[in-house]
Design an enzyme around this catalytic site. Structure first.
Site, PDB file in Angstrom:
ATOM      1  N   SER A 102       0.814  -1.205   0.000  1.00  0.00           N
ATOM      2  CA  SER A 102       0.000   0.000   0.000  1.00  0.00           C
ATOM      3  C   SER A 102       0.854   1.265   0.000  1.00  0.00           C
ATOM      4  CB  SER A 102      -0.961  -0.045   1.199  1.00  0.00           C
ATOM      5  OG  SER A 102      -1.919   0.962   1.139  1.00  0.00           O
ATOM      6  N   ASP A 242      -2.484   6.253  -3.393  1.00  0.00           N
ATOM      7  CA  ASP A 242      -1.323   5.598  -2.787  1.00  0.00           C
ATOM      8  C   ASP A 242      -0.854   4.482  -3.711  1.00  0.00           C
ATOM      9  OD1 ASP A 242      -3.431   3.851  -2.384  1.00  0.00           O
ATOM     10  OD2 ASP A 242      -2.797   3.261  -0.366  1.00  0.00           O
ATOM     11  N   ASP A 244      -1.187   1.281  -4.018  1.00  0.00           N
ATOM     12  CA  ASP A 244      -2.096   0.286  -4.595  1.00  0.00           C
ATOM     13  C   ASP A 244      -3.457   0.867  -4.929  1.00  0.00           C
ATOM     14  OD1 ASP A 244      -2.945   0.554  -1.950  1.00  0.00           O
ATOM     15  OD2 ASP A 244      -3.548  -1.541  -1.777  1.00  0.00           O
ATOM     16  N   ASP A 246      -6.050   2.000  -3.403  1.00  0.00           N
ATOM     17  CA  ASP A 246      -7.309   1.858  -2.667  1.00  0.00           C
ATOM     18  C   ASP A 246      -7.561   3.089  -1.810  1.00  0.00           C
ATOM     19  OD1 ASP A 246      -5.375   1.434  -0.711  1.00  0.00           O
ATOM     20  OD2 ASP A 246      -6.262  -0.420   0.061  1.00  0.00           O
TER      21      ASP A 246
END
Length: 450
Positions: A102, A242, A244, A246
């Site tokens: 992340s 960010d 990833d 999400d």
């Protein structure tokens, strides 16, 4: 023995804490646990990564483990976390797996599972996977011959995710100038394509990942460059994801940060006015700002609170039938549209409100006035971090602070779910006072516990 899974999967420094061996074991145990109740069924696992250099190494190990218990695997390559969740559900996979840490620095990586419906696993299911690993797979029979699984590769499925997003939120962004920061991460292709397809005049930064630069002074955790660029370009706003994707935060036309609380307030009020906010409720964690709860009172929006972690927000939404929830950090779940935090959907919903109202983002953000907040991290070993209140000196200091700020602020101390940290957060009216108190308490925690 500490729990293997944190609030967002298994995390650690790649090749030290999160090794290829552990990734292979997670592939074996995960594929077994998530599909073992269907006799004769060959499990299908879909795997995606962010742009970290260690991603392919860990993905290959995990996929080998899944194949070793008879599962077939589709390797999707670099994709945002919400895209993997969406595709796993759409293609009726038994599980989706994301190799990502992340927003963490590139040397870290992580492995998180989604079930066949696209939802993150509950704690109990993660505990089953961990138990299999700790028992050295005593329950698993490893097949041979034609019963061994195989890996196929499909690096074009990202287009299905983009098409789904622009179909769900088909706002016309023609004439709107935007700046997008993709954190050198997984959204460099999907999110830029989606916003351009809707007609925006898009300026991009940090969309050239090289495996080592993910989240490095960019993205939703490092907004300084985006803030300057939005003002310099005269853009309507900035969009920050960010590693990833999400998580999504925005920057208004004046260069001010618009956080997850403000985004949920803006979009939530719009949904309420359109009759689309189920039970007129938004689900957030205890980390949401006091200003958000004040907004709820003013706008007649009920606010449900959970413990920290978007998985707990999701559990409450599913339990009670709510359709909007998230975290101040920018994880926002639109449950009518996807099963996990989705930065692209969040951005498109915010842009839709801007477009339909004609109001600048700085004005829209006034719906949720942020109380001053100080957040200081105390560095504490992972095996100690959950025990901070067992130290009398720390417990007494926390009690004294709670008395000091009662009625005019609040104190929240919690261990990080993914890093060796205890997070100290204080809200109040005087920034200098709460910052000093938070720093003092964090220093005490480090001194006492290390």
């Amino acid at each position: 023995m500490s729990r293997m899974f944190g609030t967002d999967g298994v995390r650690g420094v790649a090749n030290r804490e999160l090794t290829p061996l552990l990734a292979m074991q997670l592939g074996e145990a995960g594929a077994y646990v998530l599909a073992r109740n269907e006799d004769g069924h060959r499990p299908l696992i879909m795997v995606g990564t962010d742009t970290r250099q260690s991603g392919d190494m860990l993905a290959d190990a995990l996929m080998a483990g899944a194949c070793a218990v008879g599962a077939n695997v589709v390797y999707l390559g670099v994709l945002p976390t919400p895209a993997v969740a969406f595709l796993a559900k759409k293609h009726h996979a038994d599980a989706g797996v994301v190799i990502s840490a992340s927003h963490n620095p590139m040397e870290f990586n992580g492995i998180k599972f989604f079930d066949g419906r696209g939802f993150k696993l509950p704690d109990a299911k993660e505990d089953e996977i961990e138990a299999e690993i700790r028992s050295e797979m005593k329950d698993i029979t490893f097949p041979t011959g034609e019963d061994v699984g195989r890996i196929t590769y499909d690096f074009d499925m990202w287009e299905e995710y983009v098409e789904n997003a622009v179909t769900l939120v088909p706002t016309d962004l023609t004439g709107m100038k935007l700046v997008m920061d993709c954190a050198e991460g997984a959204s460099f292709q999907t999110n830029t394509e989606a916003v351009r397809r809707l007609g925006a005049d898009l300026v991009t930064i940090h969309t050239d990942p090289d495996g080592t630069n993910i989240n490095k002074n960019c993205g939703s955790t490092h907004l300084e460059e985006l803030q300057k660029r939005v003002v310099a370009e005269g853009a309507a706003c900035g969009l920050a994801f960010d590693g990833d994707a999400d998580r999504f935060l925005a920057v208004d036309e004046k260069g001010n940060v618009v956080n997850g609380d403000q985004i949920m307030a803006i979009v939530g009020r719009d949904m309420k006015e359109k009759g689309k906010l189920k039970q007129d409720t938004i689900v957030v964690t205890v980390m949401s700002n006091l200003g958000f709860f004040m907004m709820g009172d003013r706008e007649n929006i009920h606010i449900e609170k959970t413990k920290v972690g978007d998985r707990y927000v999701l559990e409450r939404m599913l339990e009670k039938g709510f359709n909007l929830g998230g975290e101040q950090s920018g994880h926002v779940i639109y449950l009518d549209e996807n099963t996990t935090g989705d930065g692209l959907l969040s951005a498109l919903h915010l842009l839709t409100v801007m477009k339909e109202t004609g109001e600048p983002l700085s004005e829209l953000a006034k719906i949720c006035e942020m109380m001053p907040q100080a957040l200081v991290n105390a560095h504490v070993a992972n095996d100690k971090k959950v025990h901070y209140m067992e130290y009398p000196e720390i417990a007494e200091a926390v009690e004294n602070l709670e008395k000091k700020f009662a009625g005019d602020g609040r104190v929240l101390i919690r261990p990080s779910g993914t890093e060796p940290l205890v997070r100290v957060m204080i809200e109040g009216r005087d920034q200098s006072v709460i910052q000093a108190e938070a720093q003092k308490l964090a220093s005490l925690i480090e001194r006492v516990m290390n």
